[in-house]
Design an enzyme around this catalytic site. Structure first.
Site, mmCIF file in Angstrom:
data_model
loop_
_atom_site.group_PDB
_atom_site.id
_atom_site.type_symbol
_atom_site.label_atom_id
_atom_site.label_comp_id
_atom_site.label_asym_id
_atom_site.label_seq_id
_atom_site.Cartn_x
_atom_site.Cartn_y
_atom_site.Cartn_z
ATOM 1 N N ARG A 68 0.836 -1.243 0.098
ATOM 2 C CA ARG A 68 -0.068 0.089 -0.195
ATOM 3 C C ARG A 68 0.755 1.382 -0.142
ATOM 4 N NH1 ARG A 68 -4.943 1.958 0.102
ATOM 5 N NH2 ARG A 68 -6.068 0.064 -0.023
ATOM 6 N N ARG A 94 -10.458 2.929 -4.226
ATOM 7 C CA ARG A 94 -9.296 3.053 -2.972
ATOM 8 C C ARG A 94 -9.251 3.873 -2.166
ATOM 9 N NH1 ARG A 94 -7.800 -2.670 -2.919
ATOM 10 N NH2 ARG A 94 -7.588 -3.195 -4.976
ATOM 11 N N HIS A 112 -19.482 11.148 -4.502
ATOM 12 C CA HIS A 112 -19.975 9.983 -3.453
ATOM 13 C C HIS A 112 -21.486 9.839 -3.794
ATOM 14 C CE1 HIS A 112 -20.120 7.448 0.144
ATOM 15 N NE2 HIS A 112 -21.245 8.127 0.374
ATOM 16 N N ASP A 148 -14.703 9.877 2.935
ATOM 17 C CA ASP A 148 -15.792 10.666 2.718
ATOM 18 C C ASP A 148 -15.969 11.788 3.829
ATOM 19 O OD1 ASP A 148 -16.221 8.890 0.559
ATOM 20 O OD2 ASP A 148 -17.392 7.491 1.563
HETATM 21 C C1 GRF Z 1 -20.386 6.468 -8.611
HETATM 22 O O1 GRF Z 1 -21.750 6.337 -8.020
HETATM 23 C C2 GRF Z 1 -19.499 7.208 -7.683
HETATM 24 O O2 GRF Z 1 -20.491 8.133 -6.624
HETATM 25 C C3 GRF Z 1 -19.084 6.175 -6.552
HETATM 26 O O3 GRF Z 1 -18.730 5.104 -7.456
HETATM 27 C C4 GRF Z 1 -19.700 5.266 -8.475
HETATM 28 C C5 GRF Z 1 -18.643 5.150 -9.980
HETATM 29 O O4 GRF Z 1 -19.424 4.879 -11.050
HETATM 30 N N1 GRF Z 1 -17.895 6.809 -5.980
HETATM 31 P P1 GRF Z 1 -18.983 5.169 -12.442
HETATM 32 O O5 GRF Z 1 -17.885 4.220 -12.498
HETATM 33 O O6 GRF Z 1 -18.502 6.572 -12.706
HETATM 34 O O7 GRF Z 1 -20.087 4.626 -13.274
#
Ligand code: GRF
Length: 220
Positions: A68, A94, A112, A148
């Site tokens: 990591r 990640r 998010h 987050d």
């Molecule tokens: C999204 O819903 C984002 O909020 C979350 O992972 C998802 C990724 O979706 N962190 P994509 O690969 O952009 O379709």
């Protein structure tokens, strides 16, 4: 006229947010420019999408837990090679480490699928369904050392419909993400949103941000 905002996108999955950014960048009025896409998954569809757009598509795989710190440093080097103004985590599954945070202070942005600070972690839509909330949405925030927890830049709300499950709610949230994330990048590029501790809005930022924040399916 502002210089384009150079952005490196980090993505692990299918890359629908990457596609939304690329689509927005194709517009004549676009203010942001994706200069590279980096993934921890060599076979991520997001990398294929980048290649299809003739963009550098780079995999920096994590080779087990012990790797990591070295992975974090490799990732920071790979991203820094493109000298981005902003690094966007668009479905990057990640947690970025200290090397990334030190190299790009107040410049890493995450999307998010929940209205933070509620429902942090990898299953925001499922948590929202389990909690029975009537309103959910997405948050674009600065990344800090927590999960987050960084300063919120913008949010968009969507309704939770009767009969929704985590997948149907997530699909609706993603439609909002695809509007909100490019809108935030546009605001940063125009100098209307200034990243920092704390981030702030300047001058004519309010209309763009208000439009994004108010984005929601019409009430029936
Ligand atoms: C999204 O819903 C984002 O909020 C979350 O992972 C998802 C990724 O979706 N962190 P994509 O690969 O952009 O379709």
């Amino acid at each position: 006229m502002h210089a384009p905002l150079d952005v490196v996108v980090l993505a692990s999955g299918r890359g629908s947010n990457l596609r939304a950014i690329l689509d927005a960048c194709a517009a004549e009025t676009c203010t942001a420019r994706v200069v590279a896409v980096v993934s921890d998954k060599p076979d991520a569809p997001a990398l294929a999408l980048a290649r299809a757009h003739h963009l550098p598509a780079i995999a920096v795989a994590l080779e087990g837990k012990a790797d990591r710190p070295a992975w974090d440093a490799r990732l920071a080097d790979a991203v820094a090679a493109f000298a981005p103004k902003v690094v966007v985590l668009a479905g990057f599954m990640r947690i970025v480490g200290p090397a990334m945070l030190a190299r790009f202070p107040n410049a890493i942005v995450n999307v998010h699928p929940a209205l933070l600070p509620a429902f942090k972690g990898s299953d925001g839509p499922a948590q929202a369904i389990a909690a029975g909330v009537r309103l959910s949405g997405c948050t674009v925030h600065l990344v800090d050392a927590g999960v987050d927890t960084g300063p919120i830049l913008a949010q968009a709300a969507v309704r939770v419909e009767p009969g929704d499950d985590a997948a149907s709610l997530h699909a609706r949230i993603q439609r909002a993400e695809h509007v909100l994330l490019p809108a935030v990048l546009d605001a940063i590029a125009r100098g209307a949103m200034v990243l920092g501790a704390p981030p702030r809005l300047v001058g004519d930022a309010a209309p763009t941000e208000a439009r994004a924040v108010l984005f929601a399916p019409p009430l029936r």
